[in-house]
Motif scaffolding. Structure first.
Motif, PDB file in Angstrom:
ATOM      1  N   THR A 234     -20.584   9.765 -10.473  1.00 17.70           N
ATOM      2  CA  THR A 234     -19.926   8.531 -10.046  1.00 17.70           C
ATOM      3  C   THR A 234     -20.027   7.479 -11.141  1.00 17.70           C
ATOM      4  O   THR A 234     -19.040   6.809 -11.477  1.00 17.70           O
ATOM      5  N   TYR A 241     -12.879   4.415 -15.459  1.00 15.31           N
ATOM      6  CA  TYR A 241     -11.983   3.856 -14.449  1.00 15.31           C
ATOM      7  C   TYR A 241     -12.071   2.334 -14.408  1.00 15.31           C
ATOM      8  O   TYR A 241     -11.058   1.628 -14.507  1.00 15.31           O
ATOM      9  N   SER A 282      -6.724   5.387 -12.468  1.00 14.78           N
ATOM     10  CA  SER A 282      -6.952   6.564 -11.624  1.00 14.78           C
ATOM     11  C   SER A 282      -6.531   7.848 -12.322  1.00 14.78           C
ATOM     12  O   SER A 282      -7.219   8.869 -12.227  1.00 14.78           O
ATOM     13  N   GLU A 289     -13.369  12.086 -10.674  1.00 12.16           N
ATOM     14  CA  GLU A 289     -13.385  11.759  -9.248  1.00 12.16           C
ATOM     15  C   GLU A 289     -13.463  13.038  -8.411  1.00 12.16           C
ATOM     16  O   GLU A 289     -14.176  13.091  -7.406  1.00 12.16           O
ATOM     17  N   SER A 331      -4.023  10.353  -4.103  1.00 11.28           N
ATOM     18  CA  SER A 331      -4.875   9.318  -4.668  1.00 11.28           C
ATOM     19  C   SER A 331      -4.043   8.142  -5.170  1.00 11.28           C
ATOM     20  O   SER A 331      -4.375   6.979  -4.916  1.00 11.28           O
TER      21      SER A 331
END
Length: 361
Positions: A234, A241, A282, A289, A331
Motif C-alpha cells: 500500500t 499514485y 490510477s 493496487e 477502477s
C-alpha cells in the motif's frame, strides 16, 4: 396581548431573523458555532460561549483545511459507494468479471443495500483519511515552498569537487510532488486498519456481517498485525499514485488558469481536472493496487502471498500481464468521478471555511 406588544414582538423576531440571515450570508453558510452563539432567539439553555482557546484553534488555517478535506471525502463517498463496492469485488476477483454483471450479481444476492456494503466503515474511514491527506498536502506544500524561498534567499550552498563547483539548489524539487507523497503516506499509516475492515465487510459480508464481528474475527485470526495486512505494498503503491495525483491536479490547474487568463477554476472545471488527475494516477499505479488488494484479502481464500512481488508474480502466472489491469475499467469508473467530485467539494469547502473567512497563512 396589546397591539403595541404584538408589534414589538414581531419587530424583535424580524430583527433576530435578519441578523441570523446576515450572519449566515457573510460566510455563505457561516460557522455553526458562531450562529448558535450569537442568535438572540435561542433560549438561554441553548446559548453557549466557546473558550477562546477552542475558537482560536478552530480558526487555524490547518484545522479548516482538515475540516474541508473531511467534508469533501464524506460527501463523495456517500454518492459513489456502489462504484466502490463493484470496483473492490472486481479487483480481488470475486464474482463477475465485468461491471454490469457484478452490479446485477450484488443486487440479486444482497439486494440494493448490498451496493452500500461496508459503506459505514467506508464513511468512518474516509473522513479521517481525507482530512489527514488534504491537511498534510496543504501544510507540506506551504512548508516546502517556504523552505525553497529561504534557501534561495540565503544563497544555495556550493559543493566543490576538484575543479567542479556544484550549487545545491532546491528549485528542481516540486513542492506539490513532495506534498502529495507526504499526504499519501501520512493518511495510509493513520487509516490503513479501516481500509482492511472496509474490504473485509465488502467482500465477505457472510463472514463479517458487521463492524464488531469484523474486528473480533480479524484480531482472532491474526492479532493486531492482521489489521495492517498489505501495508507495505500500500505504501509502495501510494507513493506514485499520490505524488502523481496531486502533481497532475496542481499542474493542470495552473496551466489552464494561465492559458485562460483566470485566477481560479469554476466548479465544472475542477470536476474535469480532478477526474483527469485521478485517471492518470490510477493508470500508473494500478498493478500495485491489484497486488495490494490480493495481500489484504488473500487470507479469505486460504492463500495469501507472502509479499508484493509474490502477489504480482501470482497474478501474471494465473492471468498473464493483462491480469495486472483486471478491474482497471471499474477502477477508472470509480476513481475519475471520485477524484473530480472530491476536488470540487474540497475547493468549495475551502472557499467557505478558509478563503472567505480571510484565514491567514
Amino acid at each position: 396581548m396589546s397591539s403595541n406588544t404584538k408589534t414589538n414582538t414581531l419587530s424583535s423576531s424580524s430583527s433576530s431573523s435578519s441578523l441570523s440571515h446576515e450572519q449566515k450570508s457573510n460566510g455563505v453558510f457561516g460557522d455553526v458555532y458562531a450562529i448558535l452563539k450569537d442568535v438572540d432567539i435561542l433560549p438561554n439553555a441553548f446559548r453557549f460561549q466557546l473558550p477562546h482557546q477552542a475558537q482560536d484553534f478552530l480558526d487555524k488555517r490547518e484545522v479548516r483545511e482538515f475540516m474541508s478535506g473531511a467534508l469533501a471525502g464524506a460527501m463523495t463517498k456517500a454518492i459513489l459507494a456502489p462504484l466502490e463496492t463493484i470496483r473492490t469485488r472486481m479487483v480481488v476477483g470475486v464474482g463477475s468479471r465485468n461491471i454490469a454483471g457484478s452490479f446485477v450479481q450484488v443486487v440479486e444476492q444482497q439486494g440494493w443495500q448490498g451496493l452500500w456494503a461496508g459503506n459505514m466503515i467506508n464513511m468512518i474511514r474516509i473522513v479521517p483519511t481525507q482530512a489527514i491527506e488534504f491537511g498534510t498536502f496543504e501544510w507540506t506544500k506551504r512548508g516546502m515552498a517556504s523552505l525553497q524561498e529561504k534557501w534561495e534567499q540565503n544563497e544555495s550552498p556550493k559543493l566543490q569537487i576538484g575543479c567542479i563547483n556544484l550549487s545545491l539548489s532546491l528549485s528542481w524539487i516540486s513542492p506539490t510532488a513532495v506534498a502529495g507523497a507526504a499526504a499519501g503516506i501520512a493518511s495510509t499509516l493513520a487509516c490503513h486498519p479501516l481500509e482492511v475492515l472496509k474490504d473485509r465487510l465488502t467482500i465477505s459480508p457472510e463472514i463479517y456481517p458487521n463492524l464488531g464481528a469484523a474486528i473480533r474475527n480479524i484480531y482472532k485470526d491474526g492479532g493486531i498485525g492482521a489489521f495492517y495486512a498489505g501495508l507495505s505494498p500500500t505504501l509502495v503503491g501510494m507513493l506514485p499514485y499520490s505524488t502523481c495525483y496531486y502533481f497532475m491536479y496542481d499542474t493542470i490547474k495552473k496551466s489552464y488558469c494561465l492559458t485562460k487568463n483566470k485566477k481560479s477554476l469554476n466548479r465544472p472545471e475542477m470536476l474535469i481536472i480532478g477526474a483527469l488527475s485521478g485517471f492518470t494516477a490510477s493508470t500508473i499505479s494500478f498493478p500495485l493496487e491489484v497486488a495490494r488488494k490480493r495481500l489484504m484479502v488473500g487470507a479469505l481464500q486460504g492463500k495469501c502471498p507472502p509479499n508484493m512481488a509474490a502477489a504480482l508474480s501470482e497474478v501474471i502466472r494465473e492471468e498473464g500481464l493483462k491480469g495486472l489491469y483486471r478491474g482497471w475499467g471499474a477502477s477508472c469508473l470509480k476513481v475519475m468521478p471520485s477524484s473530480g467530485i472530491t476536488w470540487m467539494f474540497y475547493e468549495a469547502w475551502k472557499d467557505i471555511l478558509v478563503v472567505q473567512k480571510g484565514i491567514s497563512l
